[in-house]
Write a protein that holds these residues in place. Structure first.
Motif, PDB file in Angstrom:
ATOM      1  N   LYS A 207      -0.210-141.268   3.364  1.00 14.13           N
ATOM      2  CA  LYS A 207       0.210-140.166   4.214  1.00 14.13           C
ATOM      3  C   LYS A 207       1.724-140.002   4.295  1.00 14.13           C
ATOM      4  CE  LYS A 207      -4.020-140.509   6.766  1.00 14.13           C
ATOM      5  NZ  LYS A 207      -4.743-141.237   7.819  1.00 14.13           N
ATOM      6  N   LEU A 208       2.437-141.088   4.161  1.00 13.85           N
ATOM      7  CA  LEU A 208       3.892-141.020   4.310  1.00 13.85           C
ATOM      8  C   LEU A 208       4.627-140.988   2.976  1.00 13.85           C
ATOM      9  CD1 LEU A 208       4.459-143.726   7.061  1.00 13.85           C
ATOM     10  CD2 LEU A 208       4.049-141.293   7.376  1.00 13.85           C
ATOM     11  N   GLY A 209       3.964-141.440   1.969  1.00 11.14           N
ATOM     12  CA  GLY A 209       4.653-141.653   0.708  1.00 11.14           C
ATOM     13  C   GLY A 209       4.924-143.139   0.555  1.00 11.14           C
ATOM     14  N   ASP A 210       5.015-143.561  -0.687  1.00 13.44           N
ATOM     15  CA  ASP A 210       5.075-144.988  -0.950  1.00 13.44           C
ATOM     16  C   ASP A 210       6.375-145.655  -0.551  1.00 13.44           C
ATOM     17  OD1 ASP A 210       2.576-144.913  -1.920  1.00 13.44           O
ATOM     18  OD2 ASP A 210       3.107-145.008  -4.045  1.00 13.44           O
ATOM     19  N   LYS A 211       7.413-144.853  -0.427  1.00 12.60           N
ATOM     20  CA  LYS A 211       8.718-145.504  -0.370  1.00 12.60           C
ATOM     21  C   LYS A 211       9.057-146.187   0.939  1.00 12.60           C
ATOM     22  CE  LYS A 211      10.903-141.073   0.582  1.00 12.60           C
ATOM     23  NZ  LYS A 211      11.958-140.115   0.223  1.00 12.60           N
ATOM     24  N   TYR A 212       8.311-145.927   1.967  1.00 11.08           N
ATOM     25  CA  TYR A 212       8.728-146.466   3.260  1.00 11.08           C
ATOM     26  C   TYR A 212       8.281-147.896   3.555  1.00 11.08           C
ATOM     27  CZ  TYR A 212       9.997-141.657   4.089  1.00 11.08           C
ATOM     28  OH  TYR A 212      10.569-140.433   3.989  1.00 11.08           O
TER      29      TYR A 212
END
Lengths: 225, 225
Positions: A207-212
DNA sequence: AGCCTTTATTAATTAATTGTTAATCTTGAA
DNA sequence: TTCAAGATTAACAATTAATTAATAAAGGCT
């Protein structure tokens, strides 16, 4: 989420250790002091959410310490709990309104202690740091509405995912071990497998994207911009 | 790898069997005793990592047994968990006074038991010295975030490398012998060859540059600016 | 209540990373 | 110069996490 600071004050190192250990295990940040004077110094500096104060101490006893603390303005929202041996003269303590918020009796039983501390802090509710919303980079958290925003766009998260993200974001960069995550989000009694955490992490990343959210293999997870 | 020794003490053979079976299945080495006296004998001989002690036993009960065990120096580091029926009067147990590290409640649910045991044992490993962050010259260590910095630039290290560097930097200039390194990072149980340390040292040097970690031939390694 | 949707957990598989070993080479102190 | 200690390299093993799909539990809604 649960990163409340707790200061434990007792002249017996044993007590400091077992109480401290059990609270750390639950994810609290723990400070210790072995006399009243030291405790005041630390309290001023760290502004703990809860101070657990042994009643019986040489020199400055718990009540006196408590009394002094109550006169420090920065500590006016701090909870103070007395630690006393069962059977110690309660009447004296109870009679003296030093401003304690609760009592904990020795001998200390880990489960009881932990649930009591949780209860005390819950009671305090909404106030300070615990409920403070965080914003890191593009991600913002709104605990009150139970939603998060990514670049201003609202995203709805299920409870467990929200709490997990909440915990990770409560101190960005800090690595949270699986154990701490478990204790914080599931509590000591519930037992869920390790993979459960992975799956929630994965859903968050979806949901947030992998980078966090970053994996620190063999250690835990952390949130980072 | 997971060959920790666990001693289970209970007067009911059924309990010994079910608990023992489940722990064996997980790879632990299990010993059993059906009374306090016997358990002390075995504990002395086998030096288990964890002793699970039934509170209610005829003759010498769990607390008495625990108390005696705590006075045996070779068992100083042994964890002791009490096994007690849910609802038994906890106040009677006064567990921590006798030196117990945790409680397990009957009836024993295999999954809960196993994960609890894992948690207890993991805790033991993690207890090893809470070291504080250091900064030496261009290299800084941040244990909370589990990263190191070289001239402000973040470098990610795998667990073993991180711990190794952590140890060396905890007292810059001091030489750490292989033996000390082994005991600190791998613990007494695990046995790995000497070359393993070399390899980790090499990887660290690759990432940090050769100049920081110095070899003291025949003695060990040290960190120096 | 029963149905439907969402959320939570587990299990099984796969993938990636990390850790260890073995074999060989290099080095420096006696 | 010798040789044991350490360095190096690459292959291999073990550990740990990611992924996927299936199942269970919880919550909402007529």
């Amino acid at each position: 989420m649960k990163k409340e600071k707790i200061l434990i004050v007792d002249d017996e190192p044993d007590i400091l250790e077992i109480v401290g250990y059990n609270l750390k295990k639950e994810g609290y940040t723990v400070f210790t002091a072995n006399n009243g004077k030291e405790s005041i110094k630390i309290a001023k500096k760290e502004n703990p959410d809860l101070i657990i104060l042994d009643v019986m101490m040489p020199e400055m006893d718990g009540m006196e310490t408590c009394y002094q603390m109550r006169n420090i303005s920065s500590l006016k929202d701090t909870l103070i709990a007395f630690l006393s041996a069962r059977g110690e003269d309660y009447s004296q303590i109870a009679g003296f309104d030093a401003g304690a918020d609760d009592y904990i009796t020795k001998p200390v039983k880990p489960r009881v202690l932990v649930s009591k501390v949780k209860a005390i802090l819950r009671r305090k509710g909404g106030t300070t740091s615990e409920e403070k919303d965080v914003e890191v980079g593009e991600i913002a958290i709104d605990r009150e509405r139970y939603i998060i925003k990514k670049k201003g766009k609202e995203i709805n998260l299920p409870k467990k995912e929200f709490e997990l993200l909440s915990l990770l974001m409560s101190k960005p960069g800090r690595v949270y071990t699986r154990e701490v995550i478990m204790n914080t989000i599931w509590g000591g009694e519930v037992v869920v497998g390790d993979r459960t955490i992975d799956v929630h992490i994965r859903k968050l990343r979806e949901k947030l994207g992998d980078k966090y959210i970053k994996t620190v293999k063999g250690v835990g997870y952390k949130f980072e911009a």
